[in-house]
Design an enzyme around this catalytic site. Structure first.
Site, short mmCIF file in Angstrom:
data_model
loop_
_atom_site.label_atom_id
_atom_site.label_comp_id
_atom_site.label_asym_id
_atom_site.label_seq_id
_atom_site.Cartn_x
_atom_site.Cartn_y
_atom_site.Cartn_z
CG HIS A 1 17.65 10.06 -6.49
ND1 HIS A 1 18.30 9.05 -5.42
CD2 HIS A 1 17.63 9.94 -7.26
CE1 HIS A 1 19.29 8.90 -6.22
NE2 HIS A 1 19.01 9.28 -7.63
CG ASP B 1 17.83 1.27 -11.72
OD1 ASP B 1 19.16 -0.16 -12.50
OD2 ASP B 1 19.03 1.99 -11.82
#
Length: 398
Positions: free
Chosen positions: A116, A217
């Protein structure tokens, strides 16, 4: 005389005796109380165990009793469920309301996936020779979030408003986010903490981590992009984070432990572990009912224990109910990316969802995270779901 019943659960249930997660439920007209899930049964723990600590509306008092008590209670629940249980303790999953399972004392979000972090580095710094910042492989990078905006699965997510400024805009403007995103993560719930000035060593972390939840999130990428330099995310992250209603005990995940990827260069002594462990958890991201990604937590670079050790090494106190999240879970393949900014490569490579080409979230969209992991005795265990639906912004103008 108390009526009792013997419960049966399919052998392939994700919520069998090898799982036994903790949550908080309420039956119609009654106050919230602690429970475990056994198959599709919600089991009232105060009734099952005859202990008033479980009659409370959060897990915090029980978690604060410490690791030895967690082990004892888990064994007692398993033993009781193998026999006959009081009928008044048993509720159908579809007949109850599930609540936020613990009082969130504090919240920190990490950035523990090399895949990521590298993808975002390539997106945001395409001309830089290394997509990772110089500190990334030396410490678990994180930021402090807002505990008050952590909500339970099923809570609608209001589209946030804030400042944004595109690269060609002459000045910032205010309005609803137009690049609303998700981040598929795991969250780690602290059962017991450390005093100010002390710290929790990486090798001791598992005695403090009570359990694991799914964590979304939600991220407003346009707000985040304008605000985050030089101090990091604020309004782009603070409006909402969704967790699953069931906390899977870390004790249930012994069979899911796997080594983390090789950590090179060598980490500093406070982060060293004899065998740094990650978790073999397979996540699934569904967008309006269509699975668009399957992120593997086993690919995460930093271990949960190292994250907690880093968070406390400076002497910051932690306490029962603290929550720290892993950061977006992403693997090496495109279909394993846990955020839409990665999956669509900044919006330049749309994905097809229910016949439409999509990039970021629109009002009415619903995202559901689910996950499974290996359990004891060859079983698989589940985490429930973290579900959220986007509703329109409440603010249109500054």
């Amino acid at each position: 005389m108390t009526s009792t019943t013997r419960l049966t659960v399919p052998a392939d249930s994700l919520f069998g005796l090898t799982n036994l997660p903790y949550g908080v439920y309420s039956a119609p007209g009654r106050r919230p109380r602690m429970a475990t899930r056994y198959g599709d049964h919600v089991i009232d723990l105060a009734v099952l165990l005859d202990d008033d600590v479980f009659a409370r509306p959060s897990l915090n008092a029980f978690m604060a009793q410490g690791h030895a008590r967690w082990v004892e209670v888990r064994a007692e629940i398993s033993e009781r469920l193998r026999g006959r249980v009081p009928e008044e303790a048993v509720h159908g999953l579809g007949t109850v309301t599930l609540h936020l399972p613990f009082e969130v004392a504090d919240y920190v979000d990490f950035y523990a996936s090399e895949h990521h972090a590298s993808n975002l580095g390539r997106l945001f710094r395409p001309d830089h020779p290394d997509p990772l910042m110089p500190n990334w492989k030396h410490l678990p990078v994180g930021y402090h979030g807002r505990a008050a905006s952590v909500v339970v699965s099923g809570t609608d997510i209001v589209r946030p408003s804030g400042q944004r400024k595109g690269p060609k805009d002459p000045a910032p403007v205010f309005g609803p986010s137009t690049r609303l995103d998700i981040e598929a993560e795991l969250g780690f719930v602290l059962g017991t903490g450390n005093a100010m000035g002390d710290s929790i060593g990486a090798e001791d972390a598992e005695r403090h981590i009570f359990g694991v939840v799914l964590f979304n999130d939600w991220s407003a990428r346009d707000i985040q992009a304008w605000e985050y330099v030089p101090l990091g995310p604020n309004l782009g992250k603070s409006f909402a984070s969704t967790i699953s209603p069931w906390v899977v005990p870390l004790l249930a995940l012994d069979s899911a432990r796997v080594p983390v990827p090789p950590q090179e260069p060598a980490v500093l002594p406070y982060l060293r572990m004899e065998r740094p462990w990650g978790l073999d958890v397979d996540l699934t991201v569904a967008w309006n009912g269509q699975v668009v990604s399957r992120p593997p937590y086993s690919a995460m670079y930093w271990s949960p224990a190292q994250m907690l050790a880093h968070q406390t090494v400076g002497g910051a106190p932690s306490r029962t109910g603290d929550l720290f999240a892993s950061g977006t879970v992403s693997g090496p393949e495109k279909e394993q990316r846990g955020a839409f900014i990665e999956l669509t490569w900044g919006g330049r490579e749309p994905v097809t969802v229910n016949g439409r080409r999509r990039t970021f979230l629109e009002d009415g969209d619903e995202v559901v995270l689910t996950a499974t992991a290996p359990g004891a005795d060859g079983t698989r265990i589940g985490f429930g779901e973290a579900r959220g639906r986007i509703t329109s912004s409440k603010r249109r103008e500054a």
